[in-house]
Write a protein that holds these residues in place. Structure first.
Motif, PDB file in Angstrom:
ATOM      1  N   VAL A 115       3.530  10.113  11.497  1.00 15.38           N
ATOM      2  CA  VAL A 115       2.227  10.784  11.472  1.00 15.38           C
ATOM      3  C   VAL A 115       1.163   9.751  11.813  1.00 15.38           C
ATOM      4  O   VAL A 115       1.195   8.615  11.336  1.00 15.38           O
ATOM      5  N   VAL A 116       0.233  10.134  12.665  1.00 10.84           N
ATOM      6  CA  VAL A 116      -0.763   9.217  13.206  1.00 10.84           C
ATOM      7  C   VAL A 116      -2.024   9.245  12.365  1.00 10.84           C
ATOM      8  O   VAL A 116      -2.545  10.318  12.027  1.00 10.84           O
ATOM      9  N   VAL A 117      -2.499   8.045  12.018  1.00 12.84           N
ATOM     10  CA  VAL A 117      -3.714   7.931  11.217  1.00 12.84           C
ATOM     11  C   VAL A 117      -4.868   8.673  11.888  1.00 12.84           C
ATOM     12  O   VAL A 117      -5.036   8.619  13.106  1.00 12.84           O
ATOM     13  N   GLY A 118      -5.623   9.409  11.108  1.00 14.50           N
ATOM     14  CA  GLY A 118      -6.745  10.175  11.637  1.00 14.50           C
ATOM     15  C   GLY A 118      -6.435  11.634  11.902  1.00 14.50           C
ATOM     16  O   GLY A 118      -7.341  12.422  12.172  1.00 14.50           O
ATOM     17  N   THR A 119      -5.160  12.010  11.788  1.00 15.72           N
ATOM     18  CA  THR A 119      -4.773  13.400  12.037  1.00 15.72           C
ATOM     19  C   THR A 119      -4.654  14.167  10.715  1.00 15.72           C
ATOM     20  O   THR A 119      -4.478  13.561   9.654  1.00 15.72           O
ATOM     21  N   PRO A 120      -4.730  15.498  10.760  1.00 13.50           N
ATOM     22  CA  PRO A 120      -4.536  16.286   9.534  1.00 13.50           C
ATOM     23  C   PRO A 120      -3.173  16.041   8.894  1.00 13.50           C
ATOM     24  O   PRO A 120      -3.050  16.063   7.664  1.00 13.50           O
ATOM     25  N   GLU A 121      -2.162  15.797   9.721  1.00 18.94           N
ATOM     26  CA  GLU A 121      -0.824  15.545   9.191  1.00 18.94           C
ATOM     27  C   GLU A 121      -0.799  14.248   8.381  1.00 18.94           C
ATOM     28  O   GLU A 121      -0.130  14.165   7.340  1.00 18.94           O
ATOM     29  N   TRP A 122      -1.532  13.255   8.858  1.00 16.96           N
ATOM     30  CA  TRP A 122      -1.622  11.978   8.139  1.00 16.96           C
ATOM     31  C   TRP A 122      -2.321  12.183   6.801  1.00 16.96           C
ATOM     32  O   TRP A 122      -1.877  11.676   5.762  1.00 16.96           O
ATOM     33  N   GLU A 123      -3.418  12.923   6.812  1.00 10.82           N
ATOM     34  CA  GLU A 123      -4.172  13.172   5.585  1.00 10.82           C
ATOM     35  C   GLU A 123      -3.314  13.896   4.556  1.00 10.82           C
ATOM     36  O   GLU A 123      -3.350  13.580   3.357  1.00 10.82           O
ATOM     37  N   GLU A 124      -2.536  14.858   5.017  1.00 18.70           N
ATOM     38  CA  GLU A 124      -1.665  15.601   4.112  1.00 18.70           C
ATOM     39  C   GLU A 124      -0.599  14.699   3.506  1.00 18.70           C
ATOM     40  O   GLU A 124      -0.318  14.765   2.303  1.00 18.70           O
ATOM     41  N   GLU A 125      -0.021  13.822   4.329  1.00 22.58           N
ATOM     42  CA  GLU A 125       1.008  12.907   3.848  1.00 22.58           C
ATOM     43  C   GLU A 125       0.422  11.875   2.890  1.00 22.58           C
ATOM     44  O   GLU A 125       1.036  11.542   1.866  1.00 22.58           O
ATOM     45  N   TYR A 126      -0.771  11.392   3.193  1.00 26.83           N
ATOM     46  CA  TYR A 126      -1.383  10.395   2.315  1.00 26.83           C
ATOM     47  C   TYR A 126      -1.680  11.001   0.943  1.00 26.83           C
ATOM     48  O   TYR A 126      -1.427  10.376  -0.095  1.00 26.83           O
ATOM     49  N   GLY A 133       0.837  -1.198   0.000  1.00 26.98           N
ATOM     50  CA  GLY A 133       0.000   0.000   0.000  1.00 26.98           C
ATOM     51  C   GLY A 133       0.869   1.244   0.000  1.00 26.98           C
ATOM     52  O   GLY A 133       2.089   1.168  -0.146  1.00 26.98           O
ATOM     53  N   LEU A 134       0.218   2.373   0.186  1.00 29.55           N
ATOM     54  CA  LEU A 134       0.953   3.637   0.192  1.00 29.55           C
ATOM     55  C   LEU A 134       1.517   3.966   1.567  1.00 29.55           C
ATOM     56  O   LEU A 134       2.430   4.779   1.681  1.00 29.55           O
ATOM     57  N   ALA A 135       0.985   3.332   2.610  1.00 33.58           N
ATOM     58  CA  ALA A 135       1.448   3.622   3.969  1.00 33.58           C
ATOM     59  C   ALA A 135       2.780   2.959   4.292  1.00 33.58           C
ATOM     60  O   ALA A 135       3.456   3.367   5.229  1.00 33.58           O
ATOM     61  N   ARG A 136       3.149   1.923   3.501  1.00 31.06           N
ATOM     62  CA  ARG A 136       4.355   1.157   3.819  1.00 31.06           C
ATOM     63  C   ARG A 136       5.281   1.029   2.615  1.00 31.06           C
ATOM     64  O   ARG A 136       5.388  -0.033   2.010  1.00 31.06           O
ATOM     65  N   GLN A 188      -3.129   2.990   8.779  1.00 34.68           N
ATOM     66  CA  GLN A 188      -2.100   2.854   9.816  1.00 34.68           C
ATOM     67  C   GLN A 188      -1.217   4.098   9.811  1.00 34.68           C
ATOM     68  O   GLN A 188      -1.236   4.884   8.871  1.00 34.68           O
ATOM     69  N   ASP A 189      -0.465   4.251  10.894  1.00 32.42           N
ATOM     70  CA  ASP A 189       0.455   5.377  10.984  1.00 32.42           C
ATOM     71  C   ASP A 189       1.511   5.265   9.873  1.00 32.42           C
ATOM     72  O   ASP A 189       1.787   4.171   9.369  1.00 32.42           O
ATOM     73  N   MET A 190       2.087   6.405   9.513  1.00 31.36           N
ATOM     74  CA  MET A 190       3.108   6.424   8.466  1.00 31.36           C
ATOM     75  C   MET A 190       4.377   7.106   8.960  1.00 31.36           C
ATOM     76  O   MET A 190       4.311   8.085   9.702  1.00 31.36           O
ATOM     77  N   SER A 191       5.504   6.589   8.514  1.00 33.95           N
ATOM     78  CA  SER A 191       6.793   7.197   8.838  1.00 33.95           C
ATOM     79  C   SER A 191       7.173   8.176   7.734  1.00 33.95           C
ATOM     80  O   SER A 191       7.056   7.863   6.554  1.00 33.95           O
ATOM     81  N   THR A 192       7.611   9.357   8.145  1.00 36.37           N
ATOM     82  CA  THR A 192       8.041  10.368   7.184  1.00 36.37           C
ATOM     83  C   THR A 192       9.426  10.865   7.569  1.00 36.37           C
ATOM     84  O   THR A 192       9.954  10.519   8.632  1.00 36.37           O
ATOM     85  N   ASP A 193      10.006  11.712   6.732  1.00 36.92           N
ATOM     86  CA  ASP A 193      11.322  12.280   7.038  1.00 36.92           C
ATOM     87  C   ASP A 193      11.269  13.154   8.286  1.00 36.92           C
ATOM     88  O   ASP A 193      12.293  13.390   8.939  1.00 36.92           O
ATOM     89  N   ASN A 194      10.068  13.625   8.608  1.00 35.32           N
ATOM     90  CA  ASN A 194       9.908  14.495   9.780  1.00 35.32           C
ATOM     91  C   ASN A 194       9.315  13.770  10.981  1.00 35.32           C
ATOM     92  O   ASN A 194       8.885  14.407  11.938  1.00 35.32           O
ATOM     93  N   GLY A 195       9.310  12.460  10.928  1.00 34.67           N
ATOM     94  CA  GLY A 195       8.770  11.685  12.037  1.00 34.67           C
ATOM     95  C   GLY A 195       7.509  10.934  11.663  1.00 34.67           C
ATOM     96  O   GLY A 195       7.116  10.887  10.495  1.00 34.67           O
TER      97      GLY A 195
END
Length: 207
Positions: free
Chosen positions: A84-95, A40-43, A75-82
């Motif tokens: 991001v937790v699923v369900g948060t705006p940061e997660w949505e932006e990364e996805y 998937g895109l999360a991993r 699921q949560d995703m790992s990024t260069d900046n740490g």
């Protein structure tokens, strides 16, 4: 010459290739499949899909790309900046950023893309993340005139809820889902791709 079609994504795409082939039976098409269970895109550590698809474009040079993700992405995703937790705006932006990467990877002259939307499942974690995933995909697809979103909620869940059986044209109840509460079977995949098959036949003049 047959229209070259690549079907790619996670395990929810497993029956999509055969369903397209059946829906366009007798038409000049050549379907290649490159989908992977558990991806998937999360991993990207499992499969880096933008890189994989970029290579597929070079290898197969498809005229049509049919893709779909989401079954393993709640699921949560790992990024260069740490993380991001699923369900948060940061997660949505990364996805959404990762969706854009996929679409950028498959863009090409004369190529069209159909993104098969996530169907309703019985998994609460998938259902919780599904609206954000759909929004990300629709936003990025809408910015690209060569890309199209296939809404599977109407075809597999006409009453707005998970259905294991649906009536066929004769009114007979037909099983459309696997027993895991997530995946479609071939009959379900045929329903999912019915609008795609119609659009593809018209677009590529497969009449």
């Amino acid at each position: 010459d047959p229209v070259r079609i690549l079907v790619s994504g996670d395990s929810l795409m497993g029956w999509i290739g055969p369903a397209i082939t059946k829906g366009l039976d007798g038409k000049p098409i050549d379907v290649t499949e490159d989908w992977q269970v558990g991806s998937g895109l999360a991993r990207p550590d499992v499969i880096n899909w933008p890189a994989r698809l970029a290579q597929d474009m070079k290898t197969y040079d498809p005229e049509v790309v049919v893709i779909g993700f989401g079954g393993n992405d709640a699921q949560d995703m790992s990024t260069d900046n740490g993380r991001v937790v699923v369900g948060t705006p940061e997660w949505e932006e990364e996805y959404q950023r990762r969706v854009a990467q996929v679409l950028n990877a498959v863009e090409g002259p004369g190529r069209t893309v159909y993104w098969v939307g996530l169907p309703i499942t019985t998994r609460s974690n998938i259902q919780a993340a599904a609206p954000a995933m759909a929004k990300a995909v629709k936003t990025e697809v809408s910015a690209r005139p060569w890309a199209h979103y296939i809404n599977t909620l109407k075809t597999l869940s006409p009453n707005g809820k998970y259905e294991t059986y649906l009536p066929n044209a004769s009114g007979e109840q037909v099983k459309v889902r696997e027993d895991d509460g997530v995946h479609p079977n071939l009959a379900g995949a045929e329903r999912m791709v019915s609008p795609l098959v119609a659009a593809l036949a018209e677009e590529r003049k497969l009449t």
